[in-house]
Design a protein around this motif. Structure first.
Motif, PDB file in Angstrom:
ATOM      1  N   MET A   1      24.212  49.445  14.608  1.00  0.00           N
ATOM      2  CA  MET A   1      24.374  49.078  16.007  1.00  0.00           C
ATOM      3  C   MET A   1      23.044  49.233  16.747  1.00  0.00           C
ATOM      4  O   MET A   1      22.275  50.144  16.475  1.00  0.00           O
ATOM      5  N   ILE A   2      22.794  48.362  17.696  1.00  0.00           N
ATOM      6  CA  ILE A   2      21.610  48.463  18.547  1.00  0.00           C
ATOM      7  C   ILE A   2      21.744  49.700  19.429  1.00  0.00           C
ATOM      8  O   ILE A   2      22.812  49.944  20.008  1.00  0.00           O
ATOM      9  N   GLU A   3      20.699  50.476  19.548  1.00  0.00           N
ATOM     10  CA  GLU A   3      20.723  51.643  20.416  1.00  0.00           C
ATOM     11  C   GLU A   3      20.541  51.194  21.867  1.00  0.00           C
ATOM     12  O   GLU A   3      19.634  50.422  22.183  1.00  0.00           O
ATOM     13  N   TYR A   4      21.396  51.706  22.734  1.00  0.00           N
ATOM     14  CA  TYR A   4      21.371  51.260  24.132  1.00  0.00           C
ATOM     15  C   TYR A   4      20.019  51.517  24.794  1.00  0.00           C
ATOM     16  O   TYR A   4      19.596  50.769  25.677  1.00  0.00           O
ATOM     17  N   VAL A   5      19.322  52.559  24.366  1.00  0.00           N
ATOM     18  CA  VAL A   5      18.026  52.894  24.961  1.00  0.00           C
ATOM     19  C   VAL A   5      17.036  51.734  24.808  1.00  0.00           C
ATOM     20  O   VAL A   5      16.150  51.543  25.634  1.00  0.00           O
ATOM     21  N   LYS A   6      17.213  50.921  23.764  1.00  0.00           N
ATOM     22  CA  LYS A   6      16.269  49.845  23.478  1.00  0.00           C
ATOM     23  C   LYS A   6      16.523  48.565  24.283  1.00  0.00           C
ATOM     24  O   LYS A   6      15.734  47.633  24.220  1.00  0.00           O
ATOM     25  N   LEU A   7      17.622  48.521  25.033  1.00  0.00           N
ATOM     26  CA  LEU A   7      17.941  47.296  25.768  1.00  0.00           C
ATOM     27  C   LEU A   7      17.055  47.102  26.998  1.00  0.00           C
ATOM     28  O   LEU A   7      16.751  45.973  27.381  1.00  0.00           O
ATOM     29  N   GLY A   8      16.672  48.201  27.633  1.00  0.00           N
ATOM     30  CA  GLY A   8      15.798  48.104  28.799  1.00  0.00           C
ATOM     31  C   GLY A   8      16.385  47.250  29.905  1.00  0.00           C
ATOM     32  O   GLY A   8      17.544  47.389  30.287  1.00  0.00           O
ATOM     33  N   ALA A   9      15.566  46.347  30.420  1.00  0.00           N
ATOM     34  CA  ALA A   9      16.030  45.385  31.424  1.00  0.00           C
ATOM     35  C   ALA A   9      16.767  44.263  30.701  1.00  0.00           C
ATOM     36  O   ALA A   9      16.195  43.588  29.851  1.00  0.00           O
ATOM     37  N   THR A  10      18.031  44.078  31.033  1.00  0.00           N
ATOM     38  CA  THR A  10      18.840  43.019  30.415  1.00  0.00           C
ATOM     39  C   THR A  10      18.956  41.861  31.396  1.00  0.00           C
ATOM     40  O   THR A  10      19.630  41.966  32.424  1.00  0.00           O
ATOM     41  N   LEU A  11      18.266  40.766  31.097  1.00  0.00           N
ATOM     42  CA  LEU A  11      18.240  39.617  31.997  1.00  0.00           C
ATOM     43  C   LEU A  11      19.464  38.738  31.784  1.00  0.00           C
ATOM     44  O   LEU A  11      19.728  38.288  30.670  1.00  0.00           O
ATOM     45  N   PHE A  12      20.212  38.525  32.851  1.00  0.00           N
ATOM     46  CA  PHE A  12      21.361  37.616  32.800  1.00  0.00           C
ATOM     47  C   PHE A  12      20.872  36.204  33.117  1.00  0.00           C
ATOM     48  O   PHE A  12      20.278  35.960  34.179  1.00  0.00           O
ATOM     49  N   VAL A  13      21.105  35.276  32.183  1.00  0.00           N
ATOM     50  CA  VAL A  13      20.631  33.901  32.328  1.00  0.00           C
ATOM     51  C   VAL A  13      21.805  32.943  32.134  1.00  0.00           C
ATOM     52  O   VAL A  13      22.446  32.953  31.080  1.00  0.00           O
ATOM     53  N   PRO A  14      22.124  32.126  33.130  1.00  0.00           N
ATOM     54  CA  PRO A  14      23.190  31.128  32.932  1.00  0.00           C
ATOM     55  C   PRO A  14      22.848  30.235  31.741  1.00  0.00           C
ATOM     56  O   PRO A  14      21.682  29.862  31.548  1.00  0.00           O
ATOM     57  N   SER A  15      23.837  29.886  30.950  1.00  0.00           N
ATOM     58  CA  SER A  15      23.562  29.078  29.754  1.00  0.00           C
ATOM     59  C   SER A  15      23.018  27.704  30.109  1.00  0.00           C
ATOM     60  O   SER A  15      22.421  27.030  29.261  1.00  0.00           O
ATOM     61  N   THR A  16      23.197  27.288  31.363  1.00  0.00           N
ATOM     62  CA  THR A  16      22.688  25.989  31.805  1.00  0.00           C
ATOM     63  C   THR A  16      21.260  26.078  32.334  1.00  0.00           C
ATOM     64  O   THR A  16      20.706  25.070  32.793  1.00  0.00           O
ATOM     65  N   HIS A  17      20.658  27.251  32.275  1.00  0.00           N
ATOM     66  CA  HIS A  17      19.318  27.435  32.834  1.00  0.00           C
ATOM     67  C   HIS A  17      18.302  26.582  32.084  1.00  0.00           C
ATOM     68  O   HIS A  17      18.289  26.521  30.852  1.00  0.00           O
ATOM     69  N   LYS A  18      17.402  25.970  32.828  1.00  0.00           N
ATOM     70  CA  LYS A  18      16.446  25.022  32.236  1.00  0.00           C
ATOM     71  C   LYS A  18      15.468  25.698  31.269  1.00  0.00           C
ATOM     72  O   LYS A  18      14.912  25.038  30.382  1.00  0.00           O
ATOM     73  N   ASN A  19      15.250  26.997  31.423  1.00  0.00           N
ATOM     74  CA  ASN A  19      14.272  27.691  30.578  1.00  0.00           C
ATOM     75  C   ASN A  19      14.917  28.535  29.475  1.00  0.00           C
ATOM     76  O   ASN A  19      14.233  29.374  28.877  1.00  0.00           O
ATOM     77  N   LEU A  20      16.173  28.317  29.210  1.00  0.00           N
ATOM     78  CA  LEU A  20      16.875  29.160  28.237  1.00  0.00           C
ATOM     79  C   LEU A  20      16.171  29.186  26.885  1.00  0.00           C
ATOM     80  O   LEU A  20      15.973  30.259  26.294  1.00  0.00           O
ATOM     81  N   GLN A  21      15.782  28.039  26.378  1.00  0.00           N
ATOM     82  CA  GLN A  21      15.139  27.967  25.063  1.00  0.00           C
ATOM     83  C   GLN A  21      13.834  28.751  25.035  1.00  0.00           C
ATOM     84  O   GLN A  21      13.549  29.484  24.084  1.00  0.00           O
ATOM     85  N   GLN A  22      13.023  28.597  26.078  1.00  0.00           N
ATOM     86  CA  GLN A  22      11.731  29.296  26.122  1.00  0.00           C
ATOM     87  C   GLN A  22      11.913  30.803  26.225  1.00  0.00           C
ATOM     88  O   GLN A  22      11.092  31.566  25.706  1.00  0.00           O
ATOM     89  N   ILE A  23      12.990  31.224  26.873  1.00  0.00           N
ATOM     90  CA  ILE A  23      13.258  32.666  26.971  1.00  0.00           C
ATOM     91  C   ILE A  23      13.695  33.203  25.615  1.00  0.00           C
ATOM     92  O   ILE A  23      13.235  34.262  25.174  1.00  0.00           O
ATOM     93  N   LEU A  24      14.556  32.459  24.929  1.00  0.00           N
ATOM     94  CA  LEU A  24      15.058  32.906  23.630  1.00  0.00           C
ATOM     95  C   LEU A  24      13.957  32.978  22.580  1.00  0.00           C
ATOM     96  O   LEU A  24      13.992  33.834  21.691  1.00  0.00           O
ATOM     97  N   THR A  25      12.980  32.091  22.668  1.00  0.00           N
ATOM     98  CA  THR A  25      11.873  32.111  21.695  1.00  0.00           C
ATOM     99  C   THR A  25      10.769  33.085  22.125  1.00  0.00           C
ATOM    100  O   THR A  25       9.768  33.214  21.435  1.00  0.00           O
ATOM    101  N   GLN A  26      10.964  33.730  23.264  1.00  0.00           N
ATOM    102  CA  GLN A  26      10.010  34.695  23.834  1.00  0.00           C
ATOM    103  C   GLN A  26       8.713  34.043  24.305  1.00  0.00           C
ATOM    104  O   GLN A  26       7.713  34.720  24.523  1.00  0.00           O
ATOM    105  N   GLU A  27       8.765  32.723  24.475  1.00  0.00           N
ATOM    106  CA  GLU A  27       7.630  32.017  25.080  1.00  0.00           C
ATOM    107  C   GLU A  27       7.498  32.442  26.534  1.00  0.00           C
ATOM    108  O   GLU A  27       6.401  32.609  27.050  1.00  0.00           O
ATOM    109  N   LYS A  28       8.640  32.604  27.205  1.00  0.00           N
ATOM    110  CA  LYS A  28       8.676  33.150  28.553  1.00  0.00           C
ATOM    111  C   LYS A  28       9.170  34.591  28.477  1.00  0.00           C
ATOM    112  O   LYS A  28      10.046  34.918  27.685  1.00  0.00           O
ATOM    113  N   TYR A  29       8.585  35.430  29.305  1.00  0.00           N
ATOM    114  CA  TYR A  29       8.966  36.839  29.423  1.00  0.00           C
ATOM    115  C   TYR A  29       8.913  37.564  28.071  1.00  0.00           C
ATOM    116  O   TYR A  29       9.912  38.108  27.593  1.00  0.00           O
TER     117      TYR A  29
END
Length: 289
Positions: A1-29
């Protein structure tokens, strides 16, 4: 299981967000540690079919990296649909929204034979009923090794109380909210469940957000749901530990005596070791000031 301490800031992103792909690939943030792909409150009812299709298409080519990825369905039926998607095993788990006495068994039955981690989010009338919270706690106890932490709906709490918070006050400055959160912590943390901090809605108020984070830590809340990328680095900076905290934690974990001197205060090794372990984990993940 992932340790909760490692989650840090958990960004909520609507699945329709235009930058979703770039966020998932860590290109953004690239400093982001965890994300929730939202198909619930961040999506209008008219857009739900479109939102689900985006998640389905996204998963087809999704490549796992260091970012912890969670999906928030809008109800058990949507969770059932998501579990059928290709590559769903590559995501780290799910947020279970509006987790209640009415739907807890449905959610848990769907996840019973999977390996997914999950985070129940309690948002309804159960927030105000200790006995109901204890029933929900009992239901998830057998899944404890897969429950990363428990969430509560801060805005949902305020809605049910007919209240609206303002940026100048901490949620703990409101007597009824402080009481509800304190009771929530008693019910879950006393049995070893971690509890996440609530959303701070005033994303332009940097000082207020930092104050809110520090109060979370004081009250035993850890990880923070964020709604704006400007909040990510602030969370991770506040989660660093001081040299004094680190030194005391090391002393507690390395002590051979039952009681030690911690800078002029009594340090009971056995009782303080859970706190010390979390401090060391935080230092490993976020650093020492």
């Amino acid at each position: 299981m992932i340790e909760y301490v490692k989650l840090g800031a958990t960004l909520f992103v609507p699945s329709t967000h235009k930058n979703l792909q770039q966020i998932l690939t860590q290109e953004k943030y690239p400093n982001l540690k965890s994300i929730v792909i939202d198909a619930e409150d961040g999506i209008s009812e008219d857009d739900l079919l479109y939102a689900k299709q985006i998640i389905k298409d996204t998963l087809k080519n999704y490549q796992k990296n260091s970012l912890s990825v969670f999906i928030r369905p809008n109800d058990p039926n949507t969770l059932k649909e998501f579990l059928s998607y290709k590559n769903i095993d590559k995501v780290d788990g799910f947020i279970l929204p509006k987790f209640s006495l009415d739907n807890a068994d449905q959610y848990l039955d769907l996840l019973k034979n999977t390996k997914h981690n999950f985070m129940p989010s309690i948002e309804g009338k159960e927030l105000f009923e200790t006995d109901d919270l204890k029933v929900l706690r009992k239901k998830i106890t057998e899944y404890k090794d897969r429950v990363i932490l428990i969430r509560f709906g801060l805005e949902d709490m305020l809605r049910q109380l007919g209240m609206k918070r303002t940026c100048e006050y901490s949620i703990f400055d409101y007597a009824v909210c402080s009481s509800v959160i304190g009771n929530f912590l008693c019910v879950f943390k006393s049995k070893g469940f971690a509890v996440s901090g609530g959303v701070y809605p005033c994303f332009k108020d940097k000082d207020g957000f930092i104050k809110d984070l520090k109060r979370d830590l004081k009250e035993g809340l850890f990880t923070k749901t964020v709604i704006h990328p400007s909040q990510i680095d602030l969370v991770h900076e506040i989660y660093k530990v001081t040299k004094e905290e680190y030194k005391d934690a090391k002393s507690l974990l390395e002590a051979s005596d039952a009681v030690i001197n911690l800078g002029g205060a009594m340090g009971e090794v056995k009782t303080m070791s859970p706190y010390a372990k979390e401090i060391i984990q935080r230092a490993d993940v976020y650093g020492v000031l």
